[in-house]
Structure formats: C-alpha cells, structure tokens
Write an enzyme that holds these catalytic residues in place. Structure first.
Site, PDB file in Angstrom:
ATOM      1  N   GLU A 195      46.787  44.343  43.537  1.00 45.31           N
ATOM      2  CA  GLU A 195      45.396  43.844  43.875  1.00 45.31           C
ATOM      3  C   GLU A 195      44.977  43.591  42.371  1.00 45.31           C
ATOM      4  O   GLU A 195      44.586  44.392  41.582  1.00 45.31           O
ATOM      5  CB  GLU A 195      44.781  44.788  44.742  1.00 45.31           C
ATOM      6  CG  GLU A 195      43.480  44.230  45.150  1.00 45.31           C
ATOM      7  CD  GLU A 195      42.600  45.176  45.882  1.00 45.31           C
ATOM      8  OE1 GLU A 195      42.852  45.932  46.834  1.00 45.31           O
ATOM      9  OE2 GLU A 195      41.202  45.332  45.501  1.00 45.31           O
ATOM     10  N   TRP A 220      44.221  50.937  54.673  1.00 47.38           N
ATOM     11  CA  TRP A 220      42.882  51.411  53.990  1.00 47.38           C
ATOM     12  C   TRP A 220      42.510  52.750  54.629  1.00 47.38           C
ATOM     13  O   TRP A 220      41.814  53.507  53.630  1.00 47.38           O
ATOM     14  CB  TRP A 220      41.803  50.330  53.957  1.00 47.38           C
ATOM     15  CG  TRP A 220      41.635  49.476  52.723  1.00 47.38           C
ATOM     16  CD1 TRP A 220      40.994  49.380  51.823  1.00 47.38           C
ATOM     17  CD2 TRP A 220      42.754  48.414  52.338  1.00 47.38           C
ATOM     18  NE1 TRP A 220      41.052  48.428  50.964  1.00 47.38           N
ATOM     19  CE2 TRP A 220      42.274  47.804  51.257  1.00 47.38           C
ATOM     20  CE3 TRP A 220      43.852  48.051  52.737  1.00 47.38           C
ATOM     21  CZ2 TRP A 220      42.935  46.898  50.578  1.00 47.38           C
ATOM     22  CZ3 TRP A 220      44.365  46.787  52.214  1.00 47.38           C
ATOM     23  CH2 TRP A 220      44.196  46.345  51.190  1.00 47.38           C
ATOM     24  N   ARG A 263      36.829  43.593  36.715  1.00 47.01           N
ATOM     25  CA  ARG A 263      37.328  44.991  35.933  1.00 47.01           C
ATOM     26  C   ARG A 263      38.861  44.732  35.764  1.00 47.01           C
ATOM     27  O   ARG A 263      39.522  43.840  36.148  1.00 47.01           O
ATOM     28  CB  ARG A 263      37.179  46.286  36.878  1.00 47.01           C
ATOM     29  CG  ARG A 263      38.033  46.107  38.045  1.00 47.01           C
ATOM     30  CD  ARG A 263      38.049  47.432  38.738  1.00 47.01           C
ATOM     31  NE  ARG A 263      36.909  47.128  39.880  1.00 47.01           N
ATOM     32  CZ  ARG A 263      37.054  46.835  41.139  1.00 47.01           C
ATOM     33  NH1 ARG A 263      38.251  46.508  41.534  1.00 47.01           N
ATOM     34  NH2 ARG A 263      35.944  46.685  41.999  1.00 47.01           N
ATOM     35  N   ASN A 297      45.928  52.526  50.340  1.00 48.13           N
ATOM     36  CA  ASN A 297      45.254  51.736  49.057  1.00 48.13           C
ATOM     37  C   ASN A 297      44.352  52.738  48.465  1.00 48.13           C
ATOM     38  O   ASN A 297      43.234  53.145  48.858  1.00 48.13           O
ATOM     39  CB  ASN A 297      44.383  50.761  49.974  1.00 48.13           C
ATOM     40  CG  ASN A 297      43.534  49.738  48.888  1.00 48.13           C
ATOM     41  OD1 ASN A 297      44.397  49.074  48.113  1.00 48.13           O
ATOM     42  ND2 ASN A 297      42.180  49.962  48.957  1.00 48.13           N
ATOM     43  N   GLU A 298      44.444  52.673  47.026  1.00 50.74           N
ATOM     44  CA  GLU A 298      43.685  53.327  46.165  1.00 50.74           C
ATOM     45  C   GLU A 298      43.434  54.778  46.480  1.00 50.74           C
ATOM     46  O   GLU A 298      42.345  55.201  46.064  1.00 50.74           O
ATOM     47  CB  GLU A 298      42.529  52.559  45.814  1.00 50.74           C
ATOM     48  CG  GLU A 298      42.865  50.978  45.314  1.00 50.74           C
ATOM     49  CD  GLU A 298      41.844  50.258  45.172  1.00 50.74           C
ATOM     50  OE1 GLU A 298      40.421  50.706  45.416  1.00 50.74           O
ATOM     51  OE2 GLU A 298      41.973  48.994  44.626  1.00 50.74           O
TER      52      GLU A 298
END
Ligand SMILES: *[C@@H]1O[C@H](CO)[C@@H](O)[C@H](O)[C@H]1NC(C)=O
Ligand SMILES: *[C@@H]1O[C@H](CO)[C@@H](O)[C@H](O)[C@H]1NC(C)=O
Ligand SMILES: *[C@@H]1O[C@H](CO)[C@@H](O)[C@H](O)[C@H]1NC(C)=O
Ligand SMILES: *[C@@H]1O[C@H](CO)[C@@H](O)[C@H](O)[C@H]1NC(C)=O
Ligand SMILES: *[C@@H]1O[C@H](CO)[C@@H](O)[C@H](O)[C@H]1NC(C)=O
Ligand SMILES: *[C@@H]1O[C@H](CO)[C@@H](O)[C@H](O)[C@H]1NC(C)=O
Length: 699
Positions: free
Chosen positions: A254, A134, A380, A180-181
């Site tokens: 995820e 992350w 979401r 991550n993202e």
C-alpha cells in the site's frame, strides 16, 4: 552519432546532433542475467469503501471509468486489483459488508467489490486479485477485539471468502493478506496457509504483513516458509538490507495516498520506479484506486482518479492514471527487471531509471523519471532532500537488445509554473537506435518510456457530462435492488445495510445488519455503538427527510434515527454533530439531539399514540434555525436551534447495533415547494443483475 529529441511543438520531434561530452551514459544489458521478477502495478479498492459510488454511475460513464483503470493499452491498465474483505466496520471512508455478518449465515452478493473484480477481469483476464481484511465482524473475536482468539475460526472465515469468490463469481484470489496495518499473528499465518492448502487453494499466496517489514515475521524460518510476499506500507522506497536477503518477493503493498493533482502524479511516478531501484520492491499498489466516495469524507482525492458524481456522470482522469501507464502499458507480470547498473539505477543528475524485459528477452521497456523534490512528495514518509537537473543521456543497448533499431517514446511533462499546462503520456513516435545507441533529453519533472512494445495508447473518451450538485428530491424504496445489495447511494459509516424482502406493502427494505461491535480498524468506532448511513452532500442546508422505520422484533436495535446537517463520517463518526431525531418505538419515546450519541438532548418526550411498535413514518424538517419533527404525521416538536450546524449530510441509523428496517427514504428541499409528477429515473442495467434504479425522484 548521437541524437536528441527536442519538442518544438507538442507532437513534433526534431533530432539534433550533440557533442558527446555533455552526455551521461547508461548501459542496458541482460548478458549477465536479470534482476527480480516484476509483479505488477496495482490499485486498492476499499480500506475503506473508496469505490462506493462507482457502481451507481450510468453504464456509459461507468464503463469508461473502468476502461481508464483496467483496460490494457488504454489508461492505467492496472495489473493488480487489491480489495478489502469487508468486516462490517469503518476503515476510513465507510464500512464494507462482511460475507458473514453473523456466524449462522454466509453471503457473497453484498457490496460492490465482487462486481468490481469481475469488471476488472472482464477487461484484463490476467489481472491479479488480492484480498485483505481491515476489520472483522464481532463474532470472530467472541466479543473481544482480538481476531486471533480462535485462529482456526478466522482462517475458515478467510477461506470462505476465497471460496465464495471462486464458487459464486468464478474469481481466483491470487493473494491474501493478514490484517491491514495491525498485529500480524504468526501462528495464525501458518494456520491460514495450512487451511488454504487443505482446501486446495495452493495457488493463493499469502502476503505478510501489510504493515512494515516486521522482524517477528521475517526472523522465524517456519513463518517465512508460510508466506510468499513481504508487503510493506508507505516504505518511502526503502527496504532494510536484511529483508532484501530473505529470498521473498518484496512489495509496497500500500502506497501513494496523495492528493491526485500533478504533485500526486509526481509522487506516483517517482515511487513506481524507485520502490524497485532503491528498495527492490517488485509491486506497488496505490491506496486508493478511485475517489468514488462523497466529498466531505476524509481522504479527499487521494486516489488514482476521481469519480464521485453518479447522478451527473461527471468524472476526472487525473495524472496518476498516466504515470501508471508509463510502466503498465509496456510490461506484464512475469517480466524481469534488469540488474542494477545494467538497466536499473539512479540518474547522474537526479531521478531514476528501470528497465524490464519479457521472459523471451525480445521486448525491452525503459522507464525514466526525473521528479523534483518539491513536485513529488507523497503523503508519507517525509521525502529527504535531493536535487535534480536536466540531462542529456545516451542509452547503450547490449546483450539481447544490441540489435534493436528503434524504440517507441512516451513522455509526460509535469509543469508547475502558473499558466503552464502539463502533458501526460504523449506518443512521441519512435526514435532510431543506431549502433545500439540512443540519446534522449530528460527534463526535470518528466517521465519517459522507451520501449519495443508498439501497443501503447493514450485512451480517450469524449468529455463526461459536467459536474452537478446531488439532485433533490431524492427517493429510494429499494424495490429494484437484488436481495443483499448495499444501496448504491447510501454510504454506511458504522453498521452495515443490506436490502432484504419483508413482503407485504413494504416489500424490499434496507436493514441494518450488524448485531455486535465489530473488531475495529478505527479504534474510535469503539466509543459508541450506533450505526449511521450517510447520503448526499456535505453542505446541504434546508432539507426535509422522511423515512419509514421499524426496529427488529428479534435482535433489534432499541431506537432508530434520521439526521440532517451531519458534519462527520469516517473514523470521526463518533463526534458527528447535526440534528438527530431518534425514536424508541417500544417505549414510545422520541428525542432530538445535536450529536449522534444522543447526549446533547434538545427536546424529548413520550407519545403513546404517535409512536407505535410496528412501522413508523418519520419526518424531520430543517429550515434556517427551525427544526420540526413528526411521527406518523403527528408533530412532536417544532423549535429554534440556534447553535446547530449550518449544513451537512443527511443520514439514518440505529442507536445501538441491532436489526432495524428502513423504507421509502425521501429527501426534499425544505425551502422550495415539493416536486410532483413522474419520477425522473436513471436506470443502470447489469448483465447478471436485475435492473437497478439508483437515483430517482419521487412521484
Ligand atoms: C466465548 O466467550 C465466552 C465467555 O464470554 C465463553 O464462555 C465461550 O467459551 C467462548 N467461546 C469460544 C468459542 O471461545
Ligand atoms: C541537451 O542538448 C540540447 C541540444 O543540444 C541542449 O540545448 C541542452 O542544453 C542540453 N542539455 C543539457 C542539460 O546538457
Ligand atoms: C458497545 O457494546 C458492547 C457490547 O455489546 C459493550 O461492551 C460496550 O460497552 C458498548 N460500548 C458503548 C460505548 O456503549
Ligand atoms: C457545496 O459544495 C459544492 C461542492 O464543493 C459547491 O459547489 C457548492 O457551492 C457548495 N454549496 C454551499 C451552499 O456551500
Ligand atoms: C433549495 O432550493 C433553493 C432555491 O432554489 C436553493 O438555493 C438551495 O440551494 C436548495 N437547497 C438544497 C439543499 O438543495
Ligand atoms: C438473534 O441472535 C441470536 C444470538 O445472539 C441468534 O441465535 C438468533 O438466531 C438471532 N435471531 C435472529 C432472528 O437473527
């Protein structure tokens, strides 16, 4: 003849004949081949620190919890464990330690993910392991926020983590992610593949990009050749047509993040089926595995189960555990989905079904969900409207399954009427399959598994001890931890804290290890450079905190603090309010502030005698609106603080990044007299660890 089960009593199944006209019909057939290979259902520990408190549980309850998560044919029986590769930075609920805080050292004993991976493997040697960063320690970016500034360096850092897992813990990392993202650098992706191949880690597959189905990643054939899995986050069961054609595994790498009541269970059941049925995604991984972080931190209970009271041993097995079981207990990685229309599809009256078969086509598992719209939204993305209705369905088995004579039935019924209680993963016995046909009633908000696999079990342990508040007094001298451990009960929100041995009277102490700002995941953490480590309850009122502190002589922080009534952690740590008592030992200065950044100063001063440059003993007491602070038993302030928070966590930390040591950390209830006498101690014994004393009260 067609038959339908009617559940008269919870466990009693009665079969009635039905006219075939009201029936919908679904054919399950492998004679025209199979669909995609199934890659497993998983849980994500970290991203961040969501499993923090689990390792500190008493062994009995801890083993039970781990069984509910990982033991095959017992509970969630997870097939993939994804973990955070600690980057010394906040990623949602705490920081996780890097294996290289600084470039001149490496350590594979920090934190709890190694332990967790080993516990998972112990229960299920087939479980797949997946690591993803992350954040990164600051040196990776050479002081910038760009981890790709030196791609070889980053690839080497990630390789070392994979190699450390193998060499130190005999763990094979099956999958590795990028960032991550965040921005996926395709040059780095290719260099990572080359690095892993050069080091012999051919078997470790790359997942790209743990964000969205990124055209930059999917549009370039040299990039596509370098990764194995395309992992999207929160895809809402949809994947674009172009990526379905890519010839790569598609995963929801995820997903979930939904409060773990029955609506959360409904979300999880729906996406486990529909991520394949609609999006061709062959793995779905829940963030997060378990709520084992302090209540009061962000993302409360967005977890497959809840276990955040190591002091009481209380935990709660929530509905998503059983929704997982409907698939995981009757499949294995390497099974195949059947083709759409021949085992996979939408139900006529809403909902979905998927069928999977073993490589030899001897076993068959059909999972059916009929979650209503209002009882299954995930956090979401938004769930488009749809309707569902009860239906009676005939399932026709053909191909390899034509000879099946009975199927085991497992059922969950989620009930949302007040007073009605849901039933999870009930063993309904077996139903006869006559001439390849079986008829079932599929109710709204139900999940059904029909399977040839006989080994399903609704695992159960006796109820855990009842919940209790975090007990006071609390005392920690860190002596019983192995070197480099992260103390079990402290939850670092910024910075990273390891047990080190300084010898002499202090022996083992807890040291803040981060020397420069990490490459952040939460951008807010760049707003300030303090470290913070939290303890206890988000609503402690009157407490007295004591600790011995010393700033590092080399690469030390300037100041250290203890705090009470701290109201924020996670990415919002930078706006934490409370009462923060700082000392700056080298300048003999103290300061009391109502914010973690020390901007709103309530009092301050300089005390050459009371504050020394070596170890200092700090005491901060708050009772109602009165706050008192002393250093080395000399009172520095005692004052009224009218606008302070009524309650909050206790914490300690440093004013800037840099080494500082903490020892003999003690929290008492300031409105009752001190407890004296023998400590009340809980011991947690590890096979490969010395005895670790986690929660104990002082002499
Ligand atoms: C790191 O940055 C400094 C300037 O801030 C530069 O002199 C140095 O060469 C950089 N090191 C690397 C390895 O890029
Ligand atoms: C399914 O069959 C049962 C038993 O005959 C019947 O009571 C019920 O109304 C049927 N449900 C639907 C939706 O047709
Ligand atoms: C944090 O530290 C870095 C590097 O030491 C510095 O560049 C940055 O300005 C500091 N941030 C704040 C908010 O002080
Ligand atoms: C603190 O929080 C716990 C857990 O939610 C609750 O049981 C307790 O009543 C709260 N105490 C106070 C003083 O608010
Ligand atoms: C301290 O003790 C009092 C009296 O038993 C109790 O009401 C209060 O909740 C305790 N406070 C803390 C922080 O435990
Ligand atoms: C202090 O930091 C420098 C780099 O900034 C490093 O070379 C040195 O080894 C560090 N010393 C200690 C004791 O950590």
């Amino acid at each position: 003849m067609q038959w339908i089960p009617i559940h008269v009593l919870a466990s009693l199944v009665v079969w009635l004949q039905l006219p075939s006209t009201v029936l919908s019909q679904y054919v399950i057939d492998d004679s025209r081949g199979v669909g995609r290979q199934f890659d497993g259902i998983g849980g994500l520990s970290g991203g961040s620190a969501t499993s923090k408190l689990l390792i500190g549980y008493p062994q009995k309850q801890r083993d039970e919890i781990l069984d509910y998560l990982f033991k095959p044919s017992f509970g969630a029986s997870l097939q993939i464990l994804k973990v955070e590769i600690g980057g010394d930075a906040q990623a949602s609920d705490a920081t996780e330690a890097s294996h290289m805080h600084v470039p001149w050292e490496e350590n594979y004993e920090r934190g709890y993910e190694w332990w967790l991976m080993k516990e998972a493997k112990k229960r299920n040697p087939q479980i797949k392991l997946y690591g993803l960063p992350w954040a990164f320690p600051g040196w990776i970016g050479n002081g910038t926020q760009n981890p790709y500034i030196n791609r070889e360096l980053l690839a080497d850092y990630i390789y070392r983590w994979i190699n450390g897992a193998k060499v130190q813990h005999n763990l094979d990392i099956d999958y590795i992610g990028i960032w991550n993202e965040r921005y996926c650098d395709t040059e780095y992706l290719k260099i990572l593949r080359k690095t892993l191949d050069k080091k012999g880690y051919y078997q470790t597959s790359i997942v790209a990009s743990d964000n969205w189905f990124d055209p930059k990643v999917t549009g370039d054939t040299s990039v596509v050749a370098a990764f194995d899995v395309l992992g999207a986050h929160y895809p809402g069961v949809v994947s674009p047509e172009v990526v379905k054609q890519l010839g790569k595994k598609l995963w929801s790498s995820e997903d979930y993040s939904t409060f773990n009541d029955d609506v959360g269970g409904g979300c999880w059941a729906r996406i486990l089926n529909q991520n394949y049925e609609s999006g061709l995604m062959t793995s779905t991984i829940a963030w997060n595995l378990i709520d084992s972080f302090y209540q009061g931190l962000p993302w409360d209970r967005t977890s497959l189960m809840t276990a955040r009271q190591p002091w009481s041993g209380y935990y709660s097995v929530e509905s998503p555990i059983w929704m997982s079981a409907h698939t995981t207990q009757f499949t294995e990685i390497g099974w195949s989905y059947l083709p759409h229309g021949l085992g996979v599809g939408a139900l006529e009256q809403g909902g979905s079904y998927v069928s999977l078969t073993s490589p030899d086509h001897k076993d068959l598992t059909i999972v059916i969900e009929k979650m209503s719209h209002d009882h299954s939204p995930c956090i979401r993305p938004a769930l488009p409207p749809y309707t569902v209705a009860n239906e009676n369905a005939t399932i026709q088995l053909e191909g390899s399954f034509a000879g099946v004579t009975a199927l085991y039935v497992w059922q969950s019924v989620l009930r949302f009427d007040s007073g009605a209680s849901s039933t999870y993963f009930l063993d309904m016995g077996s139903v006869p399959v006559i001439n390849g046909k079986v008829t079932v009633a599929i109710g709204v908000d139900q999940v059904l598994t029909l399977t040839t696999v006989p080994t399903g079990t609704h695992g159960t342990y006796d109820a855990p001890p009842p919940p209790a508040a975090f007990p006071l007094p609390f005392f920690e001298d860190f002596e019983k931890y192995p070197l480099s451990a992260e103390p079990f009960s402290l939850a670092p929100q910024q910075g990273s804290f390891d047990v080190v041995n300084v010898g002499g009277t202090y022996g083992k102490v807890m040291r803040q290890m981060v020397l420069q700002p990490p490459i952040a995941w939460c951008q807010e953490t760049l707003y300030f450079n303090s470290s913070l480590n939290l303890l206890g309850r988000f609503n402690w009122t009157d407490v007295e905190v004591q600790v011995d502190v010393k700033v590092g002589q080399t690469n030390g922080s300037n100041g250290v603090f203890i705090g009470v009534r701290i109201d924020n952690g996670g990415c919002q740590t930078y706006v934490a309010k409370g009462l923060f008592f700082f000392i700056f030992p080298n300048d003999n200065i103290y300061l009391l502030a109502s914010d973690i950044q020390g901007k709103n100063v309530l009092t301050s001063g300089r005390e050459k005698v009371a504050i020394v440059s070596d170890w200092n003993h700090l005491t901060l007491t708050v009772q109602g609106q009165t706050v008192t602070g002393s250093c080395n038993n000399q009172q520095l302030f005692s004052m009224q603080v009218p606008n302070v928070n009524a309650n909050g966590f206790v914490g300690l930390g440093t004013d800037v990044y840099g080494y500082a040591d903490f020892d003999n950390f003690r929290v008492d209830n300031s409105s009752t007299s001190k407890v004296v006498g023998k400590p009340d101690t809980l011991y947690f014994v590890e096979e490969d660890m010395e005895i670790v004393e986690s929660f104990k009260t002082p002499n």
